[in-house]
Design an enzyme around this catalytic site. Structure first.
Site, PDB file in Angstrom:
ATOM      1  N   ASN A 155       0.857  -1.198   0.122  1.00  0.00           N
ATOM      2  CA  ASN A 155       0.028   0.100   0.141  1.00  0.00           C
ATOM      3  C   ASN A 155       0.899   1.448   0.033  1.00  0.00           C
ATOM      4  O   ASN A 155       0.502   2.212  -0.703  1.00  0.00           O
ATOM      5  CB  ASN A 155      -1.098   0.007   1.152  1.00  0.00           C
ATOM      6  CG  ASN A 155      -0.294  -0.156   2.481  1.00  0.00           C
ATOM      7  OD1 ASN A 155       0.831  -0.612   2.824  1.00  0.00           O
ATOM      8  ND2 ASN A 155      -0.790   0.641   3.687  1.00  0.00           N
ATOM      9  N   GLY A 231       2.220  -5.849   7.316  1.00  0.00           N
ATOM     10  CA  GLY A 231       1.126  -6.450   6.377  1.00  0.00           C
ATOM     11  C   GLY A 231      -0.197  -7.004   7.084  1.00  0.00           C
ATOM     12  O   GLY A 231      -0.393  -6.365   8.314  1.00  0.00           O
ATOM     13  N   PRO A 234      -3.377 -12.599   9.029  1.00  0.00           N
ATOM     14  CA  PRO A 234      -3.003 -13.958   8.749  1.00  0.00           C
ATOM     15  C   PRO A 234      -1.762 -14.256   8.456  1.00  0.00           C
ATOM     16  O   PRO A 234      -0.951 -15.258   8.763  1.00  0.00           O
ATOM     17  CB  PRO A 234      -4.052 -14.090   7.537  1.00  0.00           C
ATOM     18  CG  PRO A 234      -4.783 -13.193   7.496  1.00  0.00           C
ATOM     19  CD  PRO A 234      -4.197 -12.069   8.312  1.00  0.00           C
ATOM     20  N   THR A 235      -0.753 -13.394   7.387  1.00  0.00           N
ATOM     21  CA  THR A 235       0.639 -13.553   7.220  1.00  0.00           C
ATOM     22  C   THR A 235       1.239 -13.330   8.545  1.00  0.00           C
ATOM     23  O   THR A 235       2.370 -14.359   8.559  1.00  0.00           O
ATOM     24  CB  THR A 235       1.026 -12.615   6.323  1.00  0.00           C
ATOM     25  OG1 THR A 235       0.107 -12.595   5.069  1.00  0.00           O
ATOM     26  CG2 THR A 235       2.406 -12.868   5.611  1.00  0.00           C
ATOM     27  N   ALA A 236       1.094 -12.748   9.407  1.00  0.00           N
ATOM     28  CA  ALA A 236       1.689 -12.524  10.615  1.00  0.00           C
ATOM     29  C   ALA A 236       1.567 -13.657  11.535  1.00  0.00           C
ATOM     30  O   ALA A 236       2.807 -14.192  12.263  1.00  0.00           O
ATOM     31  CB  ALA A 236       1.197 -11.269  11.330  1.00  0.00           C
ATOM     32  N   GLU A 253       3.616  -5.144  12.394  1.00  0.00           N
ATOM     33  CA  GLU A 253       2.678  -4.004  12.159  1.00  0.00           C
ATOM     34  C   GLU A 253       1.444  -4.411  11.232  1.00  0.00           C
ATOM     35  O   GLU A 253       1.822  -4.735  10.162  1.00  0.00           O
ATOM     36  CB  GLU A 253       3.496  -3.000  11.482  1.00  0.00           C
ATOM     37  CG  GLU A 253       4.426  -2.274  12.579  1.00  0.00           C
ATOM     38  CD  GLU A 253       3.909  -1.701  13.535  1.00  0.00           C
ATOM     39  OE1 GLU A 253       2.661  -1.267  13.626  1.00  0.00           O
ATOM     40  OE2 GLU A 253       4.816  -1.416  14.608  1.00  0.00           O
ATOM     41  N   CYS A 287      -3.133   1.277   6.474  1.00  0.00           N
ATOM     42  CA  CYS A 287      -3.778   0.294   7.668  1.00  0.00           C
ATOM     43  C   CYS A 287      -4.469   1.509   8.591  1.00  0.00           C
ATOM     44  O   CYS A 287      -5.051   1.233   9.451  1.00  0.00           O
ATOM     45  CB  CYS A 287      -2.670   0.003   8.314  1.00  0.00           C
ATOM     46  SG  CYS A 287      -1.263   1.260   8.719  1.00  0.00           S
ATOM     47  N   GLU A 468       7.215   0.812  16.447  1.00  0.00           N
ATOM     48  CA  GLU A 468       8.367   1.360  15.678  1.00  0.00           C
ATOM     49  C   GLU A 468       8.389   2.731  16.008  1.00  0.00           C
ATOM     50  O   GLU A 468       7.388   3.435  16.322  1.00  0.00           O
ATOM     51  CB  GLU A 468       8.098   1.226  14.199  1.00  0.00           C
ATOM     52  CG  GLU A 468       8.144  -0.225  13.865  1.00  0.00           C
ATOM     53  CD  GLU A 468       7.832  -0.608  12.226  1.00  0.00           C
ATOM     54  OE1 GLU A 468       8.140  -1.299  11.595  1.00  0.00           O
ATOM     55  OE2 GLU A 468       6.950   0.162  11.651  1.00  0.00           O
TER      56      GLU A 468
HETATM   57  P1  NAD Z   1       0.325  -9.579   3.173  1.00  0.00           P
HETATM   58  O1  NAD Z   1       0.157 -10.128   4.524  1.00  0.00           O
HETATM   59  O2  NAD Z   1      -0.654 -10.136   2.318  1.00  0.00           O
HETATM   60  O3  NAD Z   1       1.740  -9.317   2.479  1.00  0.00           O
HETATM   61  C1  NAD Z   1       2.626  -8.454   3.180  1.00  0.00           C
HETATM   62  C2  NAD Z   1       3.879  -8.706   2.802  1.00  0.00           C
HETATM   63  O4  NAD Z   1       4.406 -10.280   3.389  1.00  0.00           O
HETATM   64  C3  NAD Z   1       4.229  -8.906   1.214  1.00  0.00           C
HETATM   65  O5  NAD Z   1       5.554  -8.569   1.241  1.00  0.00           O
HETATM   66  C4  NAD Z   1       3.929 -10.389   1.121  1.00  0.00           C
HETATM   67  O6  NAD Z   1       4.415 -11.053  -0.130  1.00  0.00           O
HETATM   68  C5  NAD Z   1       4.502 -11.035   2.481  1.00  0.00           C
HETATM   69  N1  NAD Z   1       3.938 -12.527   2.720  1.00  0.00           N
HETATM   70  C6  NAD Z   1       2.787 -12.972   2.398  1.00  0.00           C
HETATM   71  N2  NAD Z   1       2.819 -14.236   2.582  1.00  0.00           N
HETATM   72  C7  NAD Z   1       3.818 -14.587   3.514  1.00  0.00           C
HETATM   73  C8  NAD Z   1       4.335 -15.652   4.147  1.00  0.00           C
HETATM   74  N3  NAD Z   1       3.570 -16.665   4.336  1.00  0.00           N
HETATM   75  N4  NAD Z   1       5.634 -15.654   4.758  1.00  0.00           N
HETATM   76  C9  NAD Z   1       6.667 -14.576   4.473  1.00  0.00           C
HETATM   77  N5  NAD Z   1       5.994 -13.462   3.870  1.00  0.00           N
HETATM   78  C10 NAD Z   1       4.755 -13.298   3.379  1.00  0.00           C
HETATM   79  O7  NAD Z   1      -0.249  -7.902   3.183  1.00  0.00           O
HETATM   80  P2  NAD Z   1      -0.718  -6.936   2.059  1.00  0.00           P
HETATM   81  O8  NAD Z   1      -1.889  -7.461   1.421  1.00  0.00           O
HETATM   82  O9  NAD Z   1       0.401  -6.699   1.265  1.00  0.00           O
HETATM   83  O10 NAD Z   1      -0.887  -5.658   2.867  1.00  0.00           O
HETATM   84  C11 NAD Z   1      -1.955  -5.058   3.289  1.00  0.00           C
HETATM   85  C12 NAD Z   1      -2.059  -5.420   5.062  1.00  0.00           C
HETATM   86  O11 NAD Z   1      -1.094  -4.719   5.474  1.00  0.00           O
HETATM   87  C13 NAD Z   1      -3.333  -4.932   5.605  1.00  0.00           C
HETATM   88  O12 NAD Z   1      -3.753  -5.870   6.538  1.00  0.00           O
HETATM   89  C14 NAD Z   1      -2.745  -3.681   6.244  1.00  0.00           C
HETATM   90  O13 NAD Z   1      -3.428  -2.970   7.235  1.00  0.00           O
HETATM   91  C15 NAD Z   1      -1.418  -4.074   6.609  1.00  0.00           C
HETATM   92  N6  NAD Z   1      -0.789  -3.064   6.941  1.00  0.00           N
HETATM   93  C16 NAD Z   1      -0.203  -2.557   8.265  1.00  0.00           C
HETATM   94  C17 NAD Z   1       0.575  -1.469   8.156  1.00  0.00           C
HETATM   95  C18 NAD Z   1       0.846  -1.105   9.796  1.00  0.00           C
HETATM   96  O14 NAD Z   1       1.886  -0.153   9.993  1.00  0.00           O
HETATM   97  N7  NAD Z   1       0.306  -1.448  10.906  1.00  0.00           N
HETATM   98  C19 NAD Z   1       0.808  -0.355   7.500  1.00  0.00           C
HETATM   99  C20 NAD Z   1       0.404  -0.967   5.971  1.00  0.00           C
HETATM  100  C21 NAD Z   1      -0.218  -2.324   5.928  1.00  0.00           C
END
Ligand code: NAD
Length: 487
Positions: A155, A231, A234-236, A253, A287, A468
Site C-alpha cells: 500500500n 502486512g 493471517p500472514t503475521a 505491524e 492501515c 516502531e
Molecule cells: P500481506 O500480509 O498479504 O503481505 C505483506 C507482505 O508479506 C508481502 O511482501 C507478502 O509477499 C509477504 N508475505 C505474504 N505471505 C507470506 C508468508 N507466508 N511468509 C512471509 N511473507 C509473506 O499484506 P498486504 O496485502 O501486502 O498488505 C495489506 C495489509 O497490511 C493490511 O492488513 C494492512 O492493514 C496492513 N498494513 C499495516 C500497516 C501498519 O503499519 N500497521 C501498514 C500498512 C499495511
C-alpha cells in the site's frame, strides 16, 4: 531495464549486484489492468545468496561509527530526493495511487525516513547505575543484531520499506528486504542509489517474489535472527509459526478496523474533510484509514448528509489526473474482495448511500479494465456485520449513530483490532478521557495522520506486536547487554 517484450524487467539486488532470476512474475498496472513489469520469482536459492552477502558485510558495516553510517544514510536521502519525480511516477504507476499523493507523501516520507534515522543514531544513550555498597557499576550496551529480514506490503511501498531499512542499517545491521510482489519497482530503483550513497555491497540486499516462496525462505532461515513485518494478520500468524522454532525477534505491524468517534460538539468544518481523507486517502488502502464512523445522534442526520455530499466530490480518476483524489485499487482480486463487502452489507439490509452500485464511474476507454471503485458510504448497519468487524482495506466506510460516551467506547473497542482511532470533540477533558479508554495504539483527536516519528507507532490486540519509532526501532534492531563491573 526493458525486457524482450518491452516490459520492465526487475532483478534481485544481492551483494551489491543486480542478478537475474530463473523465473518471473507478472506485475500489473492497476490503472489499466495490463502487465507492464516482470518481477523475479525468487526462492530459497536467492535467500541463501543474500544471507551469504549479508553475513560477509556485517562485520565491516557494524564496525563503522554511527557518524559514518549516518553520512551514508543522508547521502541516500539526498539521492532519493533528487529523483523524487521519477520515483513518484513509478510508485503511482505500480500501485495505482495518484501521482499527487506519491509526490507529496510516499516519496518525501521515504527521504525523511533516511534523514530521520541518520539523525537518531547519533543521539541514543544507554543506562548506567551504581551500587556503591558492593563497589559495582552497572551499564548497558547496545549492539546490532545481525541480518535483519524486512517484509513490507503493497500500500505504501517505498515509504514502509525505508521505514524498516533506515533504522536497521543505521544501527549497524545488514538487511534482506522482501517488498510486496505487487509493488516492487521503487525498491528496485532504490538499489540503484546504494553504491553511489556509499552503502557497502551486502549491507542492503533486496530479494523479490511471493510471500509463500521467498518470504517463507527468509523467515525460516536460521541465520536471520529478526524479522520486521508489515502486512496482514493471517500472514503475521504464519510468520510467527515459522519463527517460533528459532525464537526470532519479531516486529509485527498489522491491520486495523479504525473508528472515528464524532461528538456533537465537534467542529464539523474540520471534521468532515478530515474524515473523508481518513476514510478514502490512498483508496482507503492505509492501515490507519477510518472504516467505522460513530456519530452522536443529535448531529447524525446533518453529518451524514454533509459527509455523503463531500464523498461524492472525492474524485476517482486516472493516477496522473491532478484533479483526482483517488486512483485505482491494487489488484483485480482486491477490488473484488472490497466490492464483495458492499454486496454483503446490501444483502444484510444496510443502505449504500453513495458509491459502489449507486453511482457510476467515468473513466477513459484505456482505463475501463483498471481496478477503480467509487468511494462508498454504508449506513443502517449492525456492529456485528462483517463490514463493521473485518478489515476491508478499500474505499468503504460505515457510518452509525451513538448516544453516550460510555456506549461508544465499548462499541469502538468491540473488534479484534486496535491500531488507530480518531476522536472529534471540543471538550478537552472528554478528549483525554476517551483517548485513554480506547484500545488503540494511536489516537488522533481533532486531526488524522499527523505523525511524530520520534514516538511509538503500532497497534494493540490483532493489530500487531511491538512498536516502531526513534527509540522503539532502535531497541528492536539492537541487542541490549547489561555489564556489571566490580571495583
Ligand atoms: P500481506 O500480509 O498479504 O503481505 C505483506 C507482505 O508479506 C508481502 O511482501 C507478502 O509477499 C509477504 N508475505 C505474504 N505471505 C507470506 C508468508 N507466508 N511468509 C512471509 N511473507 C509473506 O499484506 P498486504 O496485502 O501486502 O498488505 C495489506 C495489509 O497490511 C493490511 O492488513 C494492512 O492493514 C496492513 N498494513 C499495516 C500497516 C501498519 O503499519 N500497521 C501498514 C500498512 C499495511
Amino acid at each position: 531495464m526493458a525486457g524482450t517484450k518491452g516490459l520492465l524487467m526487475l532483478e534481485n539486488f544481492i551483494g551489491g549486484k543486480f542478478l537475474p532470476c530463473d523465473s518471473y512474475l507478472d506485475s500489473y498496472d492497476p490503472s489499466t489492468g495490463e502487465v507492464y513489469c516482470k518481477v523475479p520469482d525468487s526462492g530459497k536459492k536467492e535467500i541463501e545468496a543474500a544471507v551469504e552477502a549479508a553475513r560477509e558485510a556485517f562485520p565491516i558495516w557494524s564496525s563503522w561509527s554511527p557518524e559514518e553510517r549516518a553520512q551514508v544514510l543522508n547521502r541516500l536521502a539526498d539521492l532519493l530526493e533528487q529523483s523524487l519525480e521519477e520515483l513518484a511516477q513509478a510508485e503511482s504507476k505500480d500501485q495505482g495511487k495518484t501521482l499527487m499523493l506519491a509526490r507529496t507523501m510516499d516519496i518525501p516520507r521515504a527521504v525523511q525516513n533516511f534523514r530521520f534515522f541518520a539523525s537518531c543514531i547519533l543521539h541514543h544513550t544507554t543506562e548506567c547505575t551504581q551500587m556503591d555498597h558492593l563497589g559495582c557499576l552497572h551499564y548497558t550496551v547496545r549492539t546490532p543484531v545481525g541480518i535483519a529480514g524486512l517484509i513490507s506490503p503493497w500500500n505504501l511501498p517505498l515509504y514502509l520499506l525505508t521505514w524498516k531499512i533506515a533504522p536497521a542499517i543505521a544501527a549497524g545491521n545488514t538487511v534482506i528486504a522482501k517488498p510486496s510482489e505487487l509493488t516492487s519497482v521503487t525498491a528496485w530503483m532504490l538499489c540503484k542509489f546504494l553504491d553511489k550513497a556509499g552503502v557497502p555491497p551486502g549491507v542492503v540486499n533486496v530479494v523479490f517474489g511471493t510471500g509463500p516462496r521467498v518470504g517463507e525462505a527468509l523467515v525460516s532461515h536460521p541465520e536471520v535472527p529478526l524479522i520486521s513485518f508489515t502486512g496482514s494478520q493471517p500472514t503475521a500468524e504464519r510468520i510467527t509459526q515459522l519463527s517460533a522454532p528459532h525464537c526470532k525477534k519479531l516486529s509485527l505491524e498489522l491491520g486495523g478496523k479504525n473508528p472515528a468517534i464524532i461528538f456533537e460538539d465537534a467542529n464539523l468544518e474540520e471534521c468532515i474533510p478530515t474524515t473523508i481523507r481518513s476514510s478514502f486517502a490512498n483508496q482507503g488502502e492505509i492501515c490507519l484509514c477510518t472504516s467505522r464512523i460513530f456519530v452522536q445522534r443529535s448531529i447524525y442526520s446533518e453529518f451524514l448528509k454533509r459527509f455523503v455530499e463531500a464523498t461524492r466530490k472525492w474524485k476517482v480518476g486516472i493516477p496522473s489526473d491532478p484533479s483526482a483524489s483517488m486512483g485505482a485499487l491494487i489488484s483485480k482480486a482486491h477490488l473484488e474482495k472490497v466490492r464483495s463487502y458492499v454486496k454483503k452489507a446490501r444483502a444484510e439490509g444496510a443502505q449504500i448511500l453513495c458509491g459502489e452500485g449507486v453511482d457510476t464511474l467515468d473513466l477513459p476507454p484505456r482505463n475501463q479494465a483498471g481496478y477503480f471503485m467509487l468511494p462508498t458510504v454504508i449506513t443502517d448497519i449492525k456492529d456485528e456485520s462483517c463490514c463493521m468487524k473485518e478489515e476491508i482495506f478499500g474505499p468503504v466506510t460505515c457510518v452509525v449513530p451513538f448516544d453516550s460516551e460510555e456506549e461508544v467506547i465499548k462499541r469502538a473497542n468491540n473488534v479484534t483490532y486496535g491500531l488507530a482511532a480518531t476522536v472529534w470533540s471540543s471538550d478537552v477533558a472528554r478528549v483525554h478521557r476517551v483517548a485513554k479508554k480506547l484500545q488503540s495504539g494511536l489516537v488522533w483527536t481533532n486531526c488524522w495522520l499527523i505523525r511524530e516519528l520520534n514516538l511509538p507507532f503500532g497497534g494493540m490486540k490483532s493489530s500487531g506486536v511491538g512498536r516502531e519509532g526513534a527509540k522503539d526501532s532502535h531497541d528492536f534492531f539492537t541487542e541490549i547487554k547489561t555489564i556489571t563491573v566490580k571495583h
